[in-house]
Structure formats: structure tokens, C-alpha cells
Design a protein around this motif. Structure first.
Motif, PDB file in Angstrom:
ATOM      1  N   THR B  16       0.813  -1.212   0.000  1.00 40.85           N
ATOM      2  CA  THR B  16       0.000   0.000   0.000  1.00 40.85           C
ATOM      3  C   THR B  16       0.850   1.268   0.000  1.00 40.85           C
ATOM      4  O   THR B  16       0.331   2.355   0.178  1.00 40.85           O
ATOM      5  N   GLY B  17       2.153   1.145  -0.182  1.00 42.59           N
ATOM      6  CA  GLY B  17       3.051   2.303  -0.241  1.00 42.59           C
ATOM      7  C   GLY B  17       3.789   2.503   1.065  1.00 42.59           C
ATOM      8  O   GLY B  17       3.374   2.013   2.128  1.00 42.59           O
ATOM      9  N   ASP B  18       4.889   3.201   1.005  1.00 38.95           N
ATOM     10  CA  ASP B  18       5.723   3.490   2.191  1.00 38.95           C
ATOM     11  C   ASP B  18       6.133   2.219   2.932  1.00 38.95           C
ATOM     12  O   ASP B  18       6.282   2.227   4.163  1.00 38.95           O
ATOM     13  N   CYS B  26      -8.012 -11.923   6.013  1.00 40.62           N
ATOM     14  CA  CYS B  26      -9.276 -11.847   6.755  1.00 40.62           C
ATOM     15  C   CYS B  26      -9.813 -10.430   6.707  1.00 40.62           C
ATOM     16  O   CYS B  26      -9.099  -9.494   6.365  1.00 40.62           O
ATOM     17  N   PRO B  27     -11.078 -10.222   7.062  1.00 39.23           N
ATOM     18  CA  PRO B  27     -11.676  -8.893   6.958  1.00 39.23           C
ATOM     19  C   PRO B  27     -11.119  -7.856   7.938  1.00 39.23           C
ATOM     20  O   PRO B  27     -11.476  -6.689   7.822  1.00 39.23           O
ATOM     21  N   HIS B  28     -10.271  -8.252   8.874  1.00 39.97           N
ATOM     22  CA  HIS B  28      -9.589  -7.223   9.664  1.00 39.97           C
ATOM     23  C   HIS B  28      -8.752  -6.332   8.745  1.00 39.97           C
ATOM     24  O   HIS B  28      -8.527  -5.156   9.044  1.00 39.97           O
ATOM     25  N   ALA B  29      -8.270  -6.908   7.644  1.00 40.68           N
ATOM     26  CA  ALA B  29      -7.523  -6.146   6.628  1.00 40.68           C
ATOM     27  C   ALA B  29      -6.426  -5.286   7.253  1.00 40.68           C
ATOM     28  O   ALA B  29      -6.307  -4.083   6.965  1.00 40.68           O
ATOM     29  N   CYS B  30      -5.627  -5.875   8.106  1.00 39.85           N
ATOM     30  CA  CYS B  30      -4.568  -5.127   8.802  1.00 39.85           C
ATOM     31  C   CYS B  30      -3.595  -4.513   7.793  1.00 39.85           C
ATOM     32  O   CYS B  30      -3.098  -5.214   6.903  1.00 39.85           O
ATOM     33  N   VAL B  31      -3.352  -3.231   7.927  1.00 36.81           N
ATOM     34  CA  VAL B  31      -2.311  -2.556   7.134  1.00 36.81           C
ATOM     35  C   VAL B  31      -1.099  -2.385   8.050  1.00 36.81           C
ATOM     36  O   VAL B  31      -1.177  -1.698   9.062  1.00 36.81           O
ATOM     37  N   LEU B  32      -0.013  -3.048   7.688  1.00 32.63           N
ATOM     38  CA  LEU B  32       1.112  -3.215   8.602  1.00 32.63           C
ATOM     39  C   LEU B  32       2.337  -2.458   8.101  1.00 32.63           C
ATOM     40  O   LEU B  32       2.758  -2.623   6.952  1.00 32.63           O
ATOM     41  N   ALA B  33       2.892  -1.654   8.990  1.00 27.72           N
ATOM     42  CA  ALA B  33       4.195  -1.047   8.702  1.00 27.72           C
ATOM     43  C   ALA B  33       5.269  -2.109   8.907  1.00 27.72           C
ATOM     44  O   ALA B  33       5.017  -3.162   9.511  1.00 27.72           O
ATOM     45  N   ASP B  34       6.453  -1.826   8.407  1.00 28.82           N
ATOM     46  CA  ASP B  34       7.550  -2.795   8.549  1.00 28.82           C
ATOM     47  C   ASP B  34       7.748  -3.158  10.023  1.00 28.82           C
ATOM     48  O   ASP B  34       7.874  -2.276  10.880  1.00 28.82           O
ATOM     49  N   GLY B  35       7.727  -4.441  10.298  1.00 32.76           N
ATOM     50  CA  GLY B  35       7.916  -4.919  11.667  1.00 32.76           C
ATOM     51  C   GLY B  35       6.626  -5.128  12.448  1.00 32.76           C
ATOM     52  O   GLY B  35       6.649  -5.729  13.519  1.00 32.76           O
ATOM     53  N   GLU B  36       5.517  -4.620  11.914  1.00 36.39           N
ATOM     54  CA  GLU B  36       4.246  -4.760  12.636  1.00 36.39           C
ATOM     55  C   GLU B  36       3.645  -6.155  12.446  1.00 36.39           C
ATOM     56  O   GLU B  36       3.775  -6.763  11.381  1.00 36.39           O
ATOM     57  N   ILE B  37       2.950  -6.605  13.485  1.00 43.55           N
ATOM     58  CA  ILE B  37       2.252  -7.889  13.449  1.00 43.55           C
ATOM     59  C   ILE B  37       0.757  -7.622  13.420  1.00 43.55           C
ATOM     60  O   ILE B  37       0.278  -6.678  14.062  1.00 43.55           O
ATOM     61  N   GLY B  38       0.014  -8.439  12.703  1.00 48.31           N
ATOM     62  CA  GLY B  38      -1.420  -8.233  12.529  1.00 48.31           C
ATOM     63  C   GLY B  38      -2.222  -8.588  13.765  1.00 48.31           C
ATOM     64  O   GLY B  38      -1.702  -9.095  14.758  1.00 48.31           O
ATOM     65  N   GLU B  39      -3.506  -8.314  13.667  1.00 51.18           N
ATOM     66  CA  GLU B  39      -4.456  -8.607  14.752  1.00 51.18           C
ATOM     67  C   GLU B  39      -4.377 -10.066  15.177  1.00 51.18           C
ATOM     68  O   GLU B  39      -4.556 -10.397  16.347  1.00 51.18           O
ATOM     69  N   GLY B  48       8.679  -5.106   4.091  1.00 48.15           N
ATOM     70  CA  GLY B  48       7.761  -4.909   2.974  1.00 48.15           C
ATOM     71  C   GLY B  48       7.178  -6.198   2.425  1.00 48.15           C
ATOM     72  O   GLY B  48       6.454  -6.186   1.430  1.00 48.15           O
ATOM     73  N   ARG B  49       7.477  -7.296   3.081  1.00 46.59           N
ATOM     74  CA  ARG B  49       6.970  -8.597   2.635  1.00 46.59           C
ATOM     75  C   ARG B  49       6.098  -9.191   3.737  1.00 46.59           C
ATOM     76  O   ARG B  49       6.496  -9.190   4.907  1.00 46.59           O
TER      77      ARG B  49
END
Lengths: 75, 342
Positions: B16-18, B26-39, B48-49
């Protein structure tokens, strides 16, 4: 692993026997029934428990000690 | 057991950029910055991967298909059930919380499991004449493992099954549906508000998933735990049954007793009378096949012919006792009974 850590450990197992029959549900609406079976064998004493409230049974098993608690998963 | 996740590349990711990545699983649709973990706590953005920790086996247990529960899928057969940590829901009553609620308050902070070995799992299932099941935690978080297992299982005639919360995007369903024989989906509440309170997620995607799996040819059964204050009141159970009947009256509906556990220790277990009433309500709502796992005895678990009333599948507590179906048909009147019987 210390004895206390071993007592806190939970191991997932494929199956455990039931000690409570569904016909007993109505007799214990608050779910406070705990049933235990002690078996003495060549390897020592095995304690099998069954309860409507798993955490109360687990607390009891931890208190009695002797190693990890086995748990059967749901679903 | 490693104690730490082993991360692998994940499917269903959109940049999604940056350097941010949206997880499209899943519908949580987490948008994660580098290093972030989803719900879910088991998918992350690494450089970025999108990566997943769900290519993992914590348990691999052989058990009866009826325990999932599936009552219209190969009665009397076995399932090798594999699971690793993680769930997209945070249900307060979860009996499997030590596995499912990894990374959440009250759940385990230690990752239990080793990298899954699909060839070993499939061989073990094939040798036992069993299906492969993903259950105990949330299988929909493991599409990568599901596809890997299915690729090896299909040539050996091993079906792949899920017991799932049904909280997937359409894209995720489209990815896995072609390789799944059957799914059992939990419908835990009648209203969106109650579902959000219990699970932390909306209800609509779950009902959408049932329809989408069915449209893709996957056999669907549904479980509803009758949870105090969430789904045990007559109006709630009736509303869930009506929702299911509107999708298809022949969807098997399993009513499950609530067990006080995890963060819901105070309420009492569901009384048998409440389960019996909900079963009756389900039939009145038009559902043809309504089951109660154990509280109502053998009668609550048997499959009856909806046309002539003959017992088609007779079940003990956790398995099928006798399957009277003949090529998926009633031996009395010949009616075709929906399911995956062979």
C-alpha cells in the motif's frame, strides 16, 4: 525444568477418557462437579480428572503436582 | 518445540506504499508497517513482505471425524488434525485458548510448535485412511499450509477439512475452496453487536463465507455454542437458525454446550433443556438436520431421514456406530441425503 514449572506445563493430547456422563448434567447445573480417578501402576500414580470447569480442575492438578497436565483440545 | 515462530512468506498481500503491506486474508484487513504484526499475531510485515508463522505443527492428533464435528462427511472415518497457534478472533470462552490466543492478553506468550512437514502429515493420514484436518486454533490463518497439504493429499485421495471461524475475505475463500472437501463454520451470535463483543469481529463476513464456500462446492456444516448472554436466549438461537435456513435448510447445525473457561468462568454450563429448546427452534426455523453433541444422548446425535424418519446414521458419544446410508441415500425411501458420504 523445575518441579513447579513441570506442574504448570500443559501438554495437548489426542484423547482422554470421560468420567462424567451427560445424564449427570441436570444434577449439577452450576457445573461444580469434579470427578477424579487415581490409578496405581508400574510407573507410579496416574490422576485422571473430568470437570465442567476446566480451570478449577487444572488448578487442583497443579496443586497435587507430579508433572505436566495433559489437556484434550476441542474441535 | 521452538518457543519462537519460524516466519515464511505469506500469500494474500497488497503493498500500500511506504513499505506498508495490507493482509488480505481476513476482513480485519490489517495494514502493517515494517515490523508490525497483525491482529491475529501470526502474520507480519517484514521488510515490505508479508510473512506468516502458521506453517507450523503444534499438535497432530488422530481422531474421529465426528469430533470436529462433521456428521455428514465420511461417517466413521478418522481425521489427522494439525494445528499451530493463532486466531483472528479473541473469544472470551475459548477452551483452546492456550493455542488459539497466542500473543494476546491471557493467551500464551510462548510460541509452541515446529515448522510443519506436509509430506509427513499426509503420509500419516493416508496410512491411517484418514482425512487431514486443520482445527483447534484458526485454520483460515494457514492458507499456505493448507495448499501445501492439499497438493500432496489430493493424489493420495486424502480429503482436507477445516473447522473454522469463517472470518475470511472473498479472495482467501477463492484461494482455498478448490482444495477443501468440507468446512465446519462457527456462527457464534445472531447479531453483529453480540458477535463483536464476543469475538472482536463482525458477523456478516462469517455468513458470507458460508455462502461462498457452498457456492464453490465445499460441504458446509455449522456449529453454534450456546453462550450465556450471547446466543443462549431463544430469540438469538432462533435468529441464527433462521439465518442458516435462509442459506439452505439442509445445512447441518450443531449445538454445542458452553464450558466456563478462559475469561468466562462465572456463567454456568448450558443446561440440557436450553440445548433441547434451541434444537427444536432450529427445526421450527426449517433446518432439516439439527444436532446436539452429547447433552441429549444418542437421539440428539443421530441423522434421521427427513422424508420417512428412518435412522440413517446412528452415533455413539464421539463416533458413528452404524451408517445405514446406501450410496448416500435413505435405505427406507431412497431419498438422497446431502453430504460427502464416501
Amino acid at each position: 525444568m523445575s518441579e513447579a514449572e513441570a506442574n504448570d506445563e500443559v501438554v495437548f493430547v489426542a484423547s482422554l477418557p470421560d468420567l462424567i456422563d451427560a445424564s449427570e448434567y441436570d444434577d449439577h447445573p452450576d457445573g461444580r462437579l469434579v470427578r477424579l480417578r487415581l490409578t496405581v501402576g508400574a510407573d507410579g500414580v496416574e490422576l485422571l480428572g473430568d470437570a465442567f470447569r476446566p480451570q478449577e480442575l487444572e488448578a487442583l492438578l497443579r496443586t497435587l503436582g507430579g508433572g505436566p497436565t495433559e489437556q484434550m483440545l476441542c474441535g | 518445540m521452538t518457543g519462537e515462530p519460524v516466519w515464511r512468506p505469506a500469500v494474500l498481500a497488497t503493498a500500500t506504499g511506504d513499505g506498508r503491506v495490507r493482509c488480505d486474508l481476513c476482513p480485519h484487513a490489517c495494514v502493517l508497517a515494517d515490523g508490525e504484526i497483525g491482529e491475529c499475531r501470526v502474520r507480519r510485515n517484514s521488510g515490505g513482505r508479508l510473512e506468516t508463522a502458521t506453517f507450523t505443527t503444534t499438535v497432530a492428533h488422530l481422531d474421529a471425524v465426528e469430533r470436529k464435528p462433521f456428521f455428514h462427511v465420511r461417517p466413521g472415518s478418522q481425521v489427522l488434525t494439525a494445528a499451530g497457534p493463532g486466531c483472528s478472533f479473541r473469544c472470551n470462552y475459548c477452551v483452546n485458548h492456550r493455542l488459539s490466543q497466542y500473543g494476546r492478553p491471557g493467551g500464551s506468550s510462548d510460541f509452541a510448535g515446529d515448522p510443519a512437514q506436509p509430506s509427513t502429515l499426509v503420509s500419516q493420514a493416508a496410512d491411517a485412511g484418514a482425512a487431514i484436518g486443520l482445527s483447534y486454533a484458526e485454520p483460515s490463518l494457514a492458507p499456505e499450509l493448507t495448499l501445501a497439504l492439499a497438493g500432496l493429499a489430493a493424489p493420495r485421495g486424502v480429503p482436507v477439512l477445516w473447522k473454522t471461524n469463517g472470518f475470511l475475505t472473498a479472495a482467501a475463500i477463492d484461494l482455498v475452496a478448490p482444495v477443501l472437501t468440507a468446512v465446519n463454520v462457527d456462527v457464534k451470535a445472531a447479531t453483529d453487536a453480540a458477535h463483536r463483543r464476543l469475538t472482536g469481529a463482525p458477523l456478516a463476513p462469517v455468513l458470507d463465507a458460508i455462502e461462498r464456500f457452498r457456492a464453490a462446492g465445499v460441504w458446509v456444516e455449522v456449529c453454534t455454542p450456546l453462550i450465556p448472554g450471547v446466543s443462549d436466549a431463544p430469540a438469538e438461537a432462533r435468529a441464527i437458525a433462521a439465518n442458516l435456513a435462509a442459506i439452505d435448510p439442509a445445512v447441518p447445525w450443531h449445538l454445542v454446550r458452553f464450558t466456563p473457561d478462559f475469561r468466562m468462568r462465572r456463567p454456568d454450563p448450558t443446561p440440557p433443556a436450553v440445548l433441547a429448546r434451541a434444537a427444536a427452534d432450529g427445526r421450527e426455523a426449517g433446518l432439516t438436520f439439527v444436532y446436539v453433541e452429547r447433552a441429549l444422548g444418542d437421539q440428539g446425535r443421530a441423522t434421521y431421514c427427513p422424508a420417512c424418519g428412518v435412522v440413517l446414521v446412528d452415533r455413539t458419544l464421539w463416533a458413528s456406530r452404524e451408517n445405514h446410508l446406501v450410496d448416500g441415500r435413505c435405505p427406507g425411501c431412497g431419498l438422497a441425503i446431502p453430504g460427502r458420504w464416501a
